[in-house]
Each structure stands twice: as structure tokens, then as C-alpha cells.
Design a protein around this motif. Structure first.
Motif, PDB file in Angstrom:
ATOM      1  N   LYS A   1       0.388  -7.525   6.969  1.00 27.76           N
ATOM      2  CA  LYS A   1       0.912  -7.412   8.321  1.00 27.76           C
ATOM      3  C   LYS A   1       0.927  -5.938   8.701  1.00 27.76           C
ATOM      4  N   LEU A   2       0.998  -5.680  10.020  1.00 23.19           N
ATOM      5  CA  LEU A   2       1.198  -4.304  10.450  1.00 23.19           C
ATOM      6  C   LEU A   2       2.524  -3.804   9.883  1.00 23.19           C
ATOM      7  N   GLY A   3       2.509  -2.628   9.314  1.00 21.19           N
ATOM      8  CA  GLY A   3       3.710  -2.053   8.720  1.00 21.19           C
ATOM      9  C   GLY A   3       3.876  -2.356   7.245  1.00 21.19           C
ATOM     10  N   ALA A   4       2.995  -3.165   6.673  1.00 19.98           N
ATOM     11  CA  ALA A   4       3.113  -3.505   5.252  1.00 19.98           C
ATOM     12  C   ALA A   4       2.871  -2.278   4.383  1.00 19.98           C
ATOM     13  N   GLN A   5       3.683  -2.147   3.350  1.00 21.44           N
ATOM     14  CA  GLN A   5       3.475  -1.069   2.379  1.00 21.44           C
ATOM     15  C   GLN A   5       2.471  -1.534   1.338  1.00 21.44           C
ATOM     16  N   VAL A   6       1.464  -0.727   1.110  1.00 18.64           N
ATOM     17  CA  VAL A   6       0.387  -1.112   0.200  1.00 18.64           C
ATOM     18  C   VAL A   6       0.090   0.002  -0.788  1.00 18.64           C
ATOM     19  N   MET A   7      -0.511  -0.386  -1.895  1.00 13.71           N
ATOM     20  CA  MET A   7      -0.971   0.548  -2.915  1.00 13.71           C
ATOM     21  C   MET A   7      -2.483   0.446  -3.023  1.00 13.71           C
ATOM     22  N   PHE A   8      -3.149   1.567  -3.139  1.00 12.53           N
ATOM     23  CA  PHE A   8      -4.597   1.575  -3.344  1.00 12.53           C
ATOM     24  C   PHE A   8      -4.913   1.283  -4.808  1.00 12.53           C
ATOM     25  N   LEU A   9      -5.971   0.517  -5.021  1.00 14.53           N
ATOM     26  CA  LEU A   9      -6.363   0.087  -6.360  1.00 14.53           C
ATOM     27  C   LEU A   9      -7.628   0.758  -6.850  1.00 14.53           C
ATOM     28  N   ARG A  10      -8.172   1.647  -6.048  1.00 13.11           N
ATOM     29  CA  ARG A  10      -9.384   2.381  -6.445  1.00 13.11           C
ATOM     30  C   ARG A  10      -9.285   3.817  -5.947  1.00 13.11           C
ATOM     31  N   ASN A  11      -9.935   4.738  -6.653  1.00 16.27           N
ATOM     32  CA  ASN A  11     -10.086   6.088  -6.136  1.00 16.27           C
ATOM     33  C   ASN A  11     -11.073   6.075  -4.980  1.00 16.27           C
ATOM     34  N   ASP A  12     -10.844   6.919  -3.985  1.00 17.88           N
ATOM     35  CA  ASP A  12     -11.766   7.056  -2.862  1.00 17.88           C
ATOM     36  C   ASP A  12     -12.798   8.128  -3.179  1.00 17.88           C
TER      37      ASP A  12
END
Length: 468
Positions: A276-287
Motif C-alpha cells: 500500500k502507499l505508505g508501506a514500510q519496506v526493506m530492499f532484498l538486493r543491492n542496487d
């Protein structure tokens, strides 16, 4: 995105490339074991095969699982016949270097099966691992082999000193295992916090160290968006579900595209990711452009064909990433080992991140987090893993004070590491030399052995502070 190696890491890399030793590369959390492994695999011109004990760990290093690579049966293998095709023998006969990541999750029986499989395939039964150099990465203070059922536990009790890989017969009776400890910690800078983490790691926490951690952790988190590290999956699911439901609007689901056979459904991300908009997320890969790293936290600001996430005040478009599952094979044309893609998993490299399990936080770094040990920590190293994710004491929040029962250390690990250090120190003294490789490494302010000696003195000396 390439990270430059330290002098310490370069010295170890040169030692590996000399190709004369079986090595176990270990070290405290944040010392750069994964970075060194990536440089080894990417920069060597030798015939290298990389494997790991679990599917997710194998995906993280671009290799195969141990069982898939060697075609080994699941469960206790013991002296069961190993069926090897001509193709498998050609592949294993070409290997110069076998790299095993997360070696602490490999049990002694599987370690011996790896040895026996390579000897049999290469037709060199009198030499450990059939002459292949084995280099292993991991930290037994953080991850342990998973106990099997009652019958499996009874088998290990009857045949091995412990389940640990270092108690395999190949290491106890035939091959010598050189242990190299990375010393320089890149994650934390504060010496007081480093010393506290080392005490948790070795189970030498004093009342004073416990008070230091508990006083820091007793503060109230500054907001609901502080990540929680929890011991249990159901706690994580409950927190993430609750926080997602608090946001207005309907959740949108991104479904992964899966081709080939991933086997065991050990996916690197959620097959169905709800956002959803506003959801806190964690990245699972390096960019690749360095905009975020594996473990970076952000907030979803737009959802369309792609997802826009705000990280540290900047908004970035996030596109689906592809995780590739590999299988090694031998090419009769080039007479070299090739690595083929046999399955792909395509999904946004994101996970809801109001909470994450301590196990899945492995290898990640956070500036702040709430550590929720529930009623108790239940696995060796669990509390150490959680606390060592943080960069400083200022970012630590505890749902309850630490208790003595939360500090769980496998004493067999401690005995093994201590024994290796004593062996190497005795050899260095006899030769009147420092251990091999030390001359090229940057002199650390405190070696791993010195850190352990200090902790042991603090905990057990007659005038030591009160034990926790």
C-alpha cells in the motif's frame, strides 16, 4: 557495486589463491566475509564451484545447494553408496576450488559426504576431497546446523563428537583445516558496543555489560516505523499485517513470475507481495547504481507498473529484479565448468518491513531496530545476531530487558575456536614467526584472540565484575 577489499581481506585472498590449504574463513558479524567471498568468486581464473546448504543461501552467492551439486540424498548419508553419473564425474573432476558458504549449517555427516563424493568422482580416494581445495565461509557463533529427528540425533551422538562440520572425520583424522578470522569490524565503530557484542558472542556477559545493553534498550522508540527484529515468524506476520491494515486504501498484490524448478519453494522474496502507499519496506538486493543496498529501509510512495520507494529523503523507481538459480555442468567443448541458469524468480526486491525475523536479518545492517526476543531466545547465537545488526547502541530498543537465558552459546564452538588459536599460536612460537599471512595484513587494534581473552578474563578472573 564493488566494495574495495581491506589489506586484511586482500592478504586472505592471496592465501586462498595460493591453492595449498583448506581454509575456514570466519569472523565476527560485520567483518566482511560476504564481501571477500564475492571478490574471490568474481576475480579468480581457477575452476571454481560455489555451493551452500540451503536454497536461499545458494541464491545469495550465485551457486547451487550442496545436495543438488553433488546429487546427495537428504538426511543422514553415513556410508550409503553414492550414485554418480558420468556427467557428474566429469564436472567434479574439473574443479580446482570448492567454495561453501554458510558452512556452519553443514553438519558433520554432510561434510564427510562431500569429501567422499569428490574422492569417488575424481578417482583419488587416498587424498581428502580428491585433491580439490575447499574454502568455507561462515560464523558458527551465528548459525548452527539444524537438528534432525530423534534417530538422526542419536546417530550423531554415536558417531561424532558433535553435529558441527569441524567434527567431521575428514577434519579430525585426515585433512588439516586452517582457520582464518577476519578481525576488522566494518559495521560498528564504538569500542564499548563492540566489546559488549563480543561478550554476547562468547557468552561472557557481565552484569555491567548487561546493564549497558539494557539501559540503552529501555528507551522508547521514536516512532512506529522502527523495524522490529523478532525470533518468531508469527510475530513478524502479525506486526506487518497490523501495520499494513492501518494504512488507508486496498492493498495491491504483485505476483512473482517463476520459471523453471526452484525446488522446495525457497523463494528469495514473497511470491505474492502486498503493498500500500505508505508501506514500510526493506530492499532484498543491492542496487547496481548504489541507490540502496540489501537491507535498506524505505516507504512506498507510488504503485503502478513499477513501485516508487522513498529512501533517505529521495524517491527511486524500483523495477522487478530477477533471481537466477544456477546449475554447474562440464563443457566438453571448452573443457571448463560452465554455470547455466535453470530457474528464474522475478519480483520486486522488496519485503514488508515493520518487522523481520532475526534469521532473515542475517548479513544486514540497520541504524536502529527494536529487538523482540519474545518469552526467550531459543537458539545459540540468536541474541548475538539480532544485536550485531545495529551500527550503534543509540539505535537499540528492547521490548524487554535481556536475561541470562537469552545468551546462548554452543560450547563446542567455543572449544573449537579456542583450540585452533592455541594450535596456531604454538606453531608461531616454535617458528618464532607470526601466523602465515599476518605480515601482509593491516595490524588491527584488537585481534579476535585478544578480544576473547579479554572477555574471558572479565568474566572469570577472581576480581572480575559480577557475572550476568
Amino acid at each position: 557495486m564493488s566494495v574495495e577489499l581491506s589489506l586484511e581481506q586482500r592478504a586472505i585472498l592471496e592465501r586462498i589463491e595460493a591453492g595449498q590449504e583448506h581454509l575456514f574463513i570466519t569472523g565476527r558479524a560485520g567483518t566482511g566475509k560476504s564481501t571477500l567471498l564475492r571478490h574471490l568468486v568474481d576475480g579468480s581464473d581457477r575452476q571454481i564451484v560455489v555451493c551452500a546448504p540451503t536454497g536461499v543461501a545458494a541464491l545469495n552467492v550465485g551457486g547451487q545447494t550442496v545436495h543438488s551439486l553433488l546429487k546427495l540424498p537428504l538426511g543422514v548419508i553415513a556410508d550409503a553408496p553414492l550414485r554418480q553419473s558420468a556427467e557428474l564425474k566429469r564436472l567434479l573432476g574439473t574443479i580446482d576450488l570448492l567454495v561453501i558458504d554458510e558452512i556452519s549449517m553443514v553438519n558433520a555427516d554432510l561434510m564427510d559426504a562431500i569429501d567422499r563424493s569428490l574422492r569417488q568422482a575424481r578417482g583419488v580416494r587416498a587424498v581428502p576431497f580428491g585433491g580439490v581445495q575447499v574454502v568455507m565461509f561462515g560464523d558458527p557463533y551465528q548459525l548452527a546446523p539444524v537438528p534432525g529427528d530423534g534417530e538422526e540425533r542419536a546417530y550423531f551422538a554415536d558417531h561424532y563428537d558433535s553435529m558441527w562440520f569441524f567434527d567431521a572425520r575428514v577434519w579430525r583424522e585426515e585433512a588439516e583445516l586452517a582457520v582464518v578470522e577476519l578481525v576488522h569490524i566494518h559495521r560498528q565503530a564504538d569500542l564499548e558496543f563492540k566489546q559488549a557484542l563480543n561478550a554476547v558472542r562468547h557468552g561472557t556477559v557481565t552484569a555491567e555489560i548487561a546493564q549497558l545493553l539494557n539501559d540503552a534498550g529501555a528507551r522508547t522508540p521514536p516512532g512506529d516505523d522502527v523495524l522490529t527484529l523478532a525470533t518468531r515468524n508469527d510475530t513478524v506476520t502479525r506486526i506487518n499485517g497490523r501495520e499494513l491494515a492501518r494504512l488507508p486504501g486496498r492493498a495491491k498484490t504483485a505476483s512473482a513470475e517463476i520459471t523453471g524448478d526452484f525446488g522446495g519453494r525457497q523463494y528469495p522474496a514473497d511470491a505474492d507481495l502486498q503493498l500500500k502507499l505508505g508501506a514500510q519496506v526493506m530492499f532484498l538486493r543491492n542496487d547496481s547504481e548504489g541507490r540502496w543496498v540489501n537491507g535498506s529501509l524505505g516507504k512506498v510512495v507510488d504503485i503502478g507498473g513499477t513501485v516508487w520507494v522513498e529512501v533517505d529523503g529521495e524517491q527511486h523507481e524500483v523495477e522487478p529484479a530477477v533471481w537466477e538459480q544456477y546449475r554447474y555442468s562440464y563443457s566438453p567443448t571448452t573443457k571448463e565448468i560452465k554455470r547455466d541458469v535453470v530457474a528464474e524468480f522475478t519480483q520486486f526486491p522488496l519485503r514488508l518491513a515493520w518487522a523481520v525475523t532475526i534469521h532473515k536479518s542475517q548479513g544486514k545492517t540497520f541504524d536502529r531496530a527494536v529487538v523482540d526476543l519474545g518469552q526467550r531466545a531459543f537458539a545459540p547465537g540468536q541474541t548475538y545476531v539480532a544485536l550485531s545488526r545495529l551500527t550503534s547502541l543509540e539505535g537499540l530498543y528492547l521490548t524487554r530487558p535481556l536475561r541470562p537465558g537469552d545468551i546462548i552459546v554452543d560450547q563446542r564452538v567455543r572449544q573449537f575456536i579456542h583450540g585452533i588459536r592455541e594450535r596456531d599460536a604454538a606453531r608461531a612460537a616454535r617458528a618464532d614467526l607470526r601466523p602465515e599471512g599476518a605480515a601482509d595484513a593491516a595490524p588491527p587494534t584488537e585481534t579476535a584472540a585478544e578480544a576473547e581473552r579479554r572477555d574471558l578474563v572479565e568474566a572469570y578472573a577472581p576480581d572480575a565484575p559480577t557475572p550476568f
